[in-house]
Design a protein around this motif. Structure first.
Motif, PDB file in Angstrom:
ATOM      1  N   GLU A  92       0.832  -1.203   0.000  1.00  0.00           N
ATOM      2  CA  GLU A  92       0.000   0.000   0.000  1.00  0.00           C
ATOM      3  C   GLU A  92       0.869   1.256   0.000  1.00  0.00           C
ATOM      4  O   GLU A  92       1.892   1.316   0.673  1.00  0.00           O
ATOM      5  CB  GLU A  92      -0.895   0.013   1.239  1.00  0.00           C
ATOM      6  CG  GLU A  92      -1.945   1.092   1.187  1.00  0.00           C
ATOM      7  CD  GLU A  92      -2.917   0.992   2.340  1.00  0.00           C
ATOM      8  OE1 GLU A  92      -3.430   2.050   2.747  1.00  0.00           O
ATOM      9  OE2 GLU A  92      -3.152  -0.116   2.831  1.00  0.00           O
ATOM     10  N   VAL A  97      -0.988   6.055 -11.000  1.00  0.00           N
ATOM     11  CA  VAL A  97      -2.306   6.686 -11.036  1.00  0.00           C
ATOM     12  C   VAL A  97      -2.374   7.708 -12.165  1.00  0.00           C
ATOM     13  O   VAL A  97      -1.390   8.383 -12.456  1.00  0.00           O
ATOM     14  CB  VAL A  97      -2.634   7.375  -9.687  1.00  0.00           C
ATOM     15  CG1 VAL A  97      -1.693   8.532  -9.397  1.00  0.00           C
ATOM     16  CG2 VAL A  97      -4.086   7.853  -9.636  1.00  0.00           C
ATOM     17  N   GLU A  99      -4.451  10.962 -12.523  1.00  0.00           N
ATOM     18  CA  GLU A  99      -5.222  11.842 -11.638  1.00  0.00           C
ATOM     19  C   GLU A  99      -5.793  13.005 -12.440  1.00  0.00           C
ATOM     20  O   GLU A  99      -5.091  13.634 -13.226  1.00  0.00           O
ATOM     21  CB  GLU A  99      -4.317  12.381 -10.543  1.00  0.00           C
ATOM     22  CG  GLU A  99      -5.006  13.257  -9.535  1.00  0.00           C
ATOM     23  CD  GLU A  99      -5.613  12.459  -8.403  1.00  0.00           C
ATOM     24  OE1 GLU A  99      -6.624  12.921  -7.847  1.00  0.00           O
ATOM     25  OE2 GLU A  99      -5.084  11.387  -8.067  1.00  0.00           O
ATOM     26  N   VAL A 101      -7.831  16.566 -11.580  1.00  0.00           N
ATOM     27  CA  VAL A 101      -8.214  17.462 -10.486  1.00  0.00           C
ATOM     28  C   VAL A 101      -8.961  18.635 -11.086  1.00  0.00           C
ATOM     29  O   VAL A 101      -8.466  19.298 -11.997  1.00  0.00           O
ATOM     30  CB  VAL A 101      -6.975  17.949  -9.703  1.00  0.00           C
ATOM     31  CG1 VAL A 101      -7.398  18.851  -8.549  1.00  0.00           C
ATOM     32  CG2 VAL A 101      -6.155  16.773  -9.203  1.00  0.00           C
ATOM     33  N   VAL A 143      -4.447   3.211 -11.720  1.00  0.00           N
ATOM     34  CA  VAL A 143      -5.829   3.509 -11.367  1.00  0.00           C
ATOM     35  C   VAL A 143      -6.169   4.912 -11.854  1.00  0.00           C
ATOM     36  O   VAL A 143      -5.270   5.727 -12.107  1.00  0.00           O
ATOM     37  CB  VAL A 143      -6.071   3.393  -9.843  1.00  0.00           C
ATOM     38  CG1 VAL A 143      -5.793   1.981  -9.362  1.00  0.00           C
ATOM     39  CG2 VAL A 143      -5.244   4.400  -9.077  1.00  0.00           C
ATOM     40  N   LEU A 144      -7.456   5.185 -11.990  1.00  0.00           N
ATOM     41  CA  LEU A 144      -7.942   6.515 -12.327  1.00  0.00           C
ATOM     42  C   LEU A 144      -8.523   7.126 -11.065  1.00  0.00           C
ATOM     43  O   LEU A 144      -9.336   6.503 -10.384  1.00  0.00           O
ATOM     44  CB  LEU A 144      -9.029   6.425 -13.408  1.00  0.00           C
ATOM     45  CG  LEU A 144      -9.754   7.728 -13.739  1.00  0.00           C
ATOM     46  CD1 LEU A 144      -8.795   8.747 -14.343  1.00  0.00           C
ATOM     47  CD2 LEU A 144     -10.917   7.453 -14.679  1.00  0.00           C
ATOM     48  N   ASP A 145      -8.082   8.336 -10.733  1.00  0.00           N
ATOM     49  CA  ASP A 145      -8.598   9.048  -9.570  1.00  0.00           C
ATOM     50  C   ASP A 145      -9.034  10.429 -10.036  1.00  0.00           C
ATOM     51  O   ASP A 145      -8.253  11.147 -10.671  1.00  0.00           O
ATOM     52  CB  ASP A 145      -7.507   9.162  -8.501  1.00  0.00           C
ATOM     53  CG  ASP A 145      -8.023   9.768  -7.202  1.00  0.00           C
ATOM     54  OD1 ASP A 145      -9.254   9.764  -6.967  1.00  0.00           O
ATOM     55  OD2 ASP A 145      -7.190  10.248  -6.418  1.00  0.00           O
ATOM     56  N   VAL A 146     -10.273  10.793  -9.737  1.00  0.00           N
ATOM     57  CA  VAL A 146     -10.809  12.090 -10.136  1.00  0.00           C
ATOM     58  C   VAL A 146     -11.227  12.829  -8.872  1.00  0.00           C
ATOM     59  O   VAL A 146     -12.037  12.329  -8.098  1.00  0.00           O
ATOM     60  CB  VAL A 146     -12.023  11.935 -11.084  1.00  0.00           C
ATOM     61  CG1 VAL A 146     -12.588  13.292 -11.461  1.00  0.00           C
ATOM     62  CG2 VAL A 146     -11.637  11.144 -12.322  1.00  0.00           C
ATOM     63  N   ASP A 147     -10.633  14.004  -8.667  1.00  0.00           N
ATOM     64  CA  ASP A 147     -10.986  14.856  -7.532  1.00  0.00           C
ATOM     65  C   ASP A 147     -11.671  16.096  -8.077  1.00  0.00           C
ATOM     66  O   ASP A 147     -11.122  16.770  -8.961  1.00  0.00           O
ATOM     67  CB  ASP A 147      -9.740  15.280  -6.749  1.00  0.00           C
ATOM     68  CG  ASP A 147      -9.051  14.100  -6.072  1.00  0.00           C
ATOM     69  OD1 ASP A 147      -9.719  13.074  -5.849  1.00  0.00           O
ATOM     70  OD2 ASP A 147      -7.865  14.212  -5.766  1.00  0.00           O
TER      71      ASP A 147
END
Length: 168
Positions: A92, A97, A99, A101, A143-147
């Motif tokens: 972890e 990623v 990202e 934003v 991974v895909l991270d959307v903020d």
């Protein structure tokens, strides 16, 4: 409503430095984080090193920002995939990623946007990821991270922290 946005692809690790990642990939990052570089008190340190390729160009929709990043990285897909796979084994706090934003701003920016003539300003609200991006994410195990943050005066203080995430 006005949107400020940027995107980046990052590799992150608890033990492999951004400089080591750059050496392995043969690709210099646009930005880096060095573990322990943000805070010295009261004992809080970033949990990881980070190597980033970023697109902060204003006025581009997310599709175009991501496309510019992926265009730079596709020639290095195999090396990125191998490194991301190795980083994943660290546990972890390590991996890859993509990202996105986005900050949705208040009335002042909205009034400015309405004064723009039709057709000159791209629609920044909708976006998608094309097959090339999805293939790259699959190949690298990213991974895909959307903020998304509502920065209108009534909501700007809803998130915790001194600086908006991704801005530190």
């Amino acid at each position: 409503m006005h949107v400020n946005q940027y995107a980046y692809f990052a590799l992150f690790s608890r033990s492999t430095s951004a400089a080591e990642m750059a050496a392995i990939l043969g690709v210099e990052p646009d930005e880096t984080d060095v573990r322990g570089s943000r805070w010295i008190e009261p004992n809080v340190i970033p949990a990881r090193h980070c190597w980033r390729i970023v697109c902060r160009e204003p006025g581009l929709c997310v599709d175009d920002q991501v496309a510019r990043i992926i265009e730079r990285l596709v020639p290095h897909t195999a090396a990125i995939a191998a490194l991301a796979n190795r980083l994943d084994t660290e546990g972890e706090g390590s991996g890859a990623v993509l990202e996105v934003v986005r900050y949705f701003n208040g009335q002042e920016a909205e009034q400015r946007d309405r004064s723009d003539t039709a057709g000159e300003t791209p629609n920044l609200f909708g976006w998608h990821l094309d097959r090339e991006v999805l293939d790259f994410l699959q190949a690298t195990g990213a991974v895909l991270d959307v903020d998304e943050y509502d920065m209108t005066p009534d909501h700007a203080e809803d998130w915790c922290g001194g600086e908006p995430p991704g801005e530190a």
